[in-house]
Design a protein around this motif. Sequence first.
Motif, PDB file in Angstrom:
ATOM      1  N   GLY A 250      42.516   3.008 -26.515  1.00 20.54           N
ATOM      2  CA  GLY A 250      42.547   3.863 -27.696  1.00 20.54           C
ATOM      3  C   GLY A 250      42.549   3.025 -28.971  1.00 20.54           C
ATOM      4  N   TYR A 262      50.479  -2.728 -25.055  1.00 19.17           N
ATOM      5  CA  TYR A 262      49.854  -1.424 -24.809  1.00 19.17           C
ATOM      6  C   TYR A 262      50.672  -0.698 -23.737  1.00 19.17           C
ATOM      7  CZ  TYR A 262      45.775  -3.350 -27.239  1.00 19.17           C
ATOM      8  OH  TYR A 262      44.941  -3.908 -28.171  1.00 19.17           O
ATOM      9  N   CYS A 265      48.364   5.286 -20.241  1.00 24.01           N
ATOM     10  CA  CYS A 265      48.417   6.735 -20.346  1.00 24.01           C
ATOM     11  C   CYS A 265      47.521   7.364 -19.296  1.00 24.01           C
ATOM     12  CB  CYS A 265      47.970   7.178 -21.734  1.00 24.01           C
ATOM     13  SG  CYS A 265      48.961   6.450 -23.084  1.00 24.01           S
ATOM     14  N   SER A 275      46.905   2.630 -24.585  1.00 21.07           N
ATOM     15  CA  SER A 275      47.230   3.055 -25.961  1.00 21.07           C
ATOM     16  C   SER A 275      48.193   2.038 -26.551  1.00 21.07           C
ATOM     17  CB  SER A 275      47.853   4.453 -25.968  1.00 21.07           C
ATOM     18  OG  SER A 275      48.202   4.842 -27.293  1.00 21.07           O
ATOM     19  N   THR A 282      52.415   6.746 -27.801  1.00 23.97           N
ATOM     20  CA  THR A 282      51.247   7.019 -28.648  1.00 23.97           C
ATOM     21  C   THR A 282      50.095   7.566 -27.838  1.00 23.97           C
ATOM     22  OG1 THR A 282      50.484   4.740 -28.375  1.00 23.97           O
ATOM     23  CG2 THR A 282      51.905   5.219 -30.278  1.00 23.97           C
ATOM     24  N   CYS A 283      50.372   8.053 -26.657  1.00 21.98           N
ATOM     25  CA  CYS A 283      49.307   8.529 -25.788  1.00 21.98           C
ATOM     26  C   CYS A 283      48.601   9.736 -26.395  1.00 21.98           C
ATOM     27  CB  CYS A 283      49.861   8.893 -24.413  1.00 21.98           C
ATOM     28  SG  CYS A 283      50.420   7.453 -23.444  1.00 21.98           S
ATOM     29  N   ASN A 286      45.897   8.964 -28.951  1.00 23.15           N
ATOM     30  CA  ASN A 286      44.643   8.430 -28.421  1.00 23.15           C
ATOM     31  C   ASN A 286      44.087   9.262 -27.285  1.00 23.15           C
ATOM     32  OD1 ASN A 286      44.557   5.810 -30.007  1.00 23.15           O
ATOM     33  ND2 ASN A 286      46.525   5.554 -28.927  1.00 23.15           N
TER      34      ASN A 286
END
Length: 291
Positions: A250, A262, A265, A275, A282-283, A286
């Motif tokens: 992402g 990272y 996800c 992500s 933060t899934c 993205n």
Amino acid sequence: MVREQYTTATEGTEIERPENQRVCKIGIYGWRKRCLYLFVLLLLIVFLVNFALTIWILRVMWFSPTGMGYLRVMENGLYLDGESEFLLPLYAKEIRSRVDSPLLLQSPHNVTVNARSSDEEVTGRLIVGPKMVEVQSPQFQINSKEGKPLFTVDESQVLVGPDRLRVTGPEGALFEHSAETPLVTASPFQELRLQSPTRSLSMDAPQGVHIRARAGGVQALSQMDVVLHSGDGRLVLDAETVCLPELAQGTPGAAGGSRGLYEVCVCPDGKLYLSAAAADTTCHENSQVCL
């Protein structure tokens, strides 16, 4: 022979002799005698010829008090020494070779061994030809010295009895349909490869599939998809490092761009993507990767 007549005479009497004496011949004379001698001579010649032929046949065929030629009559059967040719069928209960020599059956075309029932029906047949060995029987089985079945074939299945089945051909083993086995392993210092060039490769087990490489790596390559599915359990990847280098990424955030961290996800369809890591997940930021 001449038959003479005699008369007893006393003294003083005269002996009268017959004027005409009769001569009677007894025997065979003339042409009859010569024919008889010729017939006896012919009988003697025929007897001598027959006697000579009998001696010659006995000499050529090697007749002896124990047998004929290489064939000898023993108490427990017939003993044949050397090569022999049978022009008609041979019926025997048992054929054995000597202890120090093998048994050789040779034919310019093929060798056929039939087993018949009491009704003269063929129940089993072995044909050894110049290009193929054919066995016609409801079941074919090869046993070891101890009587353990090593290889068994019937109309429904093929059973391999040894502890290990080894295939040494360069192309390996080809299965047109399914194959069932508790263990598939390679020889020492050789790699194990399971592949399907034109179709899919599937491994199923009711209690799980274990893939282990003790001295190397495990690679799963596919032109389309690689699916790892567990119905009622977990999917465990037990390793010090699990690398997924081709995962989609992402848009990296500030934290992810600065630290290079990272999080993994999962899309609703099961697709994985990376992500940028932050204090919170933060899934969802993205999730456009799943579209």
